[in-house]
Motif scaffolding. Structure first.
Motif, mmCIF file in Angstrom:
data_model
loop_
_atom_site.group_PDB
_atom_site.id
_atom_site.type_symbol
_atom_site.label_atom_id
_atom_site.label_comp_id
_atom_site.label_asym_id
_atom_site.label_seq_id
_atom_site.Cartn_x
_atom_site.Cartn_y
_atom_site.Cartn_z
ATOM 1 N N ARG A 52 0.814 -1.216 0.000
ATOM 2 C CA ARG A 52 0.000 0.000 0.000
ATOM 3 C C ARG A 52 0.848 1.267 0.000
ATOM 4 N N VAL A 53 1.972 1.219 0.715
ATOM 5 C CA VAL A 53 2.862 2.377 0.735
ATOM 6 C C VAL A 53 3.425 2.637 -0.659
ATOM 7 N N GLY A 54 3.798 1.588 -1.364
ATOM 8 C CA GLY A 54 4.313 1.743 -2.717
ATOM 9 C C GLY A 54 3.293 2.388 -3.640
ATOM 10 N N GLN A 55 2.027 1.980 -3.503
ATOM 11 C CA GLN A 55 0.981 2.583 -4.325
ATOM 12 C C GLN A 55 0.825 4.068 -4.004
ATOM 13 N N ALA A 56 0.892 4.398 -2.716
ATOM 14 C CA ALA A 56 0.712 5.792 -2.303
ATOM 15 C C ALA A 56 1.870 6.672 -2.770
ATOM 16 N N LEU A 57 3.086 6.136 -2.772
ATOM 17 C CA LEU A 57 4.254 6.927 -3.137
ATOM 18 C C LEU A 57 4.565 6.894 -4.631
ATOM 19 N N GLY A 58 3.938 5.971 -5.339
ATOM 20 C CA GLY A 58 4.155 5.898 -6.785
ATOM 21 C C GLY A 58 5.404 5.157 -7.200
ATOM 22 N N GLN A 59 6.042 4.455 -6.256
ATOM 23 C CA GLN A 59 7.218 3.635 -6.550
ATOM 24 C C GLN A 59 7.129 2.362 -5.716
ATOM 25 N N PRO A 60 7.587 1.221 -6.246
ATOM 26 C CA PRO A 60 7.537 -0.019 -5.461
ATOM 27 C C PRO A 60 8.486 0.036 -4.267
ATOM 28 N N VAL A 61 8.064 -0.604 -3.177
ATOM 29 C CA VAL A 61 8.913 -0.775 -2.002
ATOM 30 C C VAL A 61 9.325 -2.245 -1.995
ATOM 31 N N VAL A 62 10.603 -2.494 -2.239
ATOM 32 C CA VAL A 62 11.112 -3.848 -2.465
ATOM 33 C C VAL A 62 11.719 -4.406 -1.186
ATOM 34 N N LEU A 63 11.241 -5.586 -0.769
ATOM 35 C CA LEU A 63 11.754 -6.203 0.455
ATOM 36 C C LEU A 63 13.135 -6.812 0.219
ATOM 37 N N ASP A 64 14.041 -6.563 1.163
ATOM 38 C CA ASP A 64 15.395 -7.107 1.128
ATOM 39 C C ASP A 64 15.653 -7.756 2.484
ATOM 40 N N PHE A 65 15.663 -9.086 2.513
ATOM 41 C CA PHE A 65 15.793 -9.815 3.778
ATOM 42 C C PHE A 65 17.267 -9.930 4.176
ATOM 43 N N LYS A 66 17.579 -9.456 5.389
ATOM 44 C CA LYS A 66 18.937 -9.502 5.920
ATOM 45 C C LYS A 66 18.890 -10.091 7.332
ATOM 46 N N PRO A 67 18.635 -11.405 7.459
ATOM 47 C CA PRO A 67 18.501 -11.995 8.794
ATOM 48 C C PRO A 67 19.862 -12.204 9.459
ATOM 49 N N GLY A 68 19.793 -12.444 10.752
ATOM 50 C CA GLY A 68 21.006 -12.781 11.498
ATOM 51 C C GLY A 68 21.187 -11.925 12.734
#
Length: 323
Positions: A52-68
């Motif tokens: 939803r945030v990506g739609q509101a801002l007009g750009q995709p918000v891409v998840l980048d998983f950095k566990p540990g």
């Protein structure tokens, strides 16, 4: 043009360029660092909000998983990133308030390297015992522990975990000694409690809700300021006089320090608006989560207060861990 005038001209150009870039932001995808593995609740929350945030801002918000390192690796990634609004991430209770006072060596400084923007979801902790337990209320557990110091125990997912420290808060407030039994993860701790090998534990409502509804665990109290909608008959520890301030496991938006204020304001609004949509509200309720609206300043003050509380508990009980 003398040196002073040239300096002013350069400063003006830098400031106006920064303002223009903030106005144009975002002009490309935003990277959202999740400091936990994919597939869990952090993943579910991040995907729901960021869609939803990506739609509101007009750009995709891409998840980048950095566990540990219990979240510290991912949070460190955010702290080291450029403060341009194109790298943000998820912050949690442990990496932002407990770890800075629990570990002697930290890869980031919350105050200097990070900008906490908003808490967009939170989970109460629930005090539970096995369904077969003799204890029907938190008061019964406390009275039994007071009568027999050291005779009862509680499970946690490790030294310095929210469950561990919250039990130490209750121990101190009630003047009792319920003994800590650390396990390596929820998948070890919860089965031990369900089987009756351990007398009690704290965990998030989202984790415990299925086991409570299945009749395997009995809830005795919650750590919120008010009773939760999912189990309205369960009292709060505060109303029982066993906890001064609420304890929540939360999910927050963080950015590198020095991210421009105009970008921060856009992020704050986008995540706040997303949290209040019917779809997100339904998701939060289904997961045993709540949304607590507050300003960035209020959230940052809350982090300072939480950190001071955990520091006192860790120091008083001489809790030490190695990275």
């Amino acid at each position: 043009m003398n040196r002073w005038m040239r300096w002013l001209a350069v400063a003006f150009l830098v400031c106006t360029a920064g303002a223009a870039s903030a106005q144009d932001w975002p002009s490309r995808p935003i990277r959202f660092v999740v400091p936990w593995p994919p597939g869990g609740l952090n993943d579910t929350i991040a995907r729901a909000f960021n869609g939803r945030v990506g739609q509101a801002l007009g750009q995709p918000v891409v998840l980048d998983f950095k566990p540990g390192a219990a979240g510290r690796i991912g949070v460190s990634d955010v702290a080291r990133s450029a403060p341009d609004g194109y790298t943000v991430g998820m912050g949690n209770l442990g990496p932002l308030t407990i770890h800075p006072v629990l570990y002697k060596q930290m890869p980031y400084d919350v105050k200097k390297d990070l900008l906490p923007i908003a808490m967009f979801a939170a989970s109460p902790l629930v005090l539970v015992v096995p369904a077969t337990s003799q204890f029907k209320s938190a008061r019964e557990l406390v009275e039994a522990a007071r009568a027999k110091p050291g005779a009862y125990n509680f499970a946690s997912v490790g030294l310095g975990s929210p469950a561990h420290l919250t039990f130490e808060l209750v121990n101190a407030k009630a003047g009792i000694q319920i003994v800590h039994v650390p396990y390596k993860g929820t998948n070890k701790a919860l089965p031990a409690v369900i089987a009756g090998d351990v007398h009690a534990t704290f965990d998030t409502l989202s984790s415990l809700q299925p086991f409570i509804k299945a009749g395997k665990l009995r809830p005795l109290a919650v750590t919120t300021a008010e009773r939760v909608a999912q189990f309205p008959e369960v009292p709060t520890l505060k109303e029982l006089g066993l906890l001064d301030d609420p304890v929540l496991s939360w999910y927050a938006l963080i950015a590198p320090a020095r991210t421009p204020a105009a970008i921060v304001a856009k992020l704050y609004k986008a995540y706040g608006d997303a949290a209040q949509t019917p779809e997100i509200q339904k998701l939060l309720a289904a997961q045993g989560l709540i949304y607590l609206p507050m300003s960035s300043a209020e959230f940052q003050a809350g982090i300072d207060k939480e950190t001071a509380r955990w520091a006192r508990i860790i120091q008083d009980h001489r809790i030490e861990v190695t990275p």
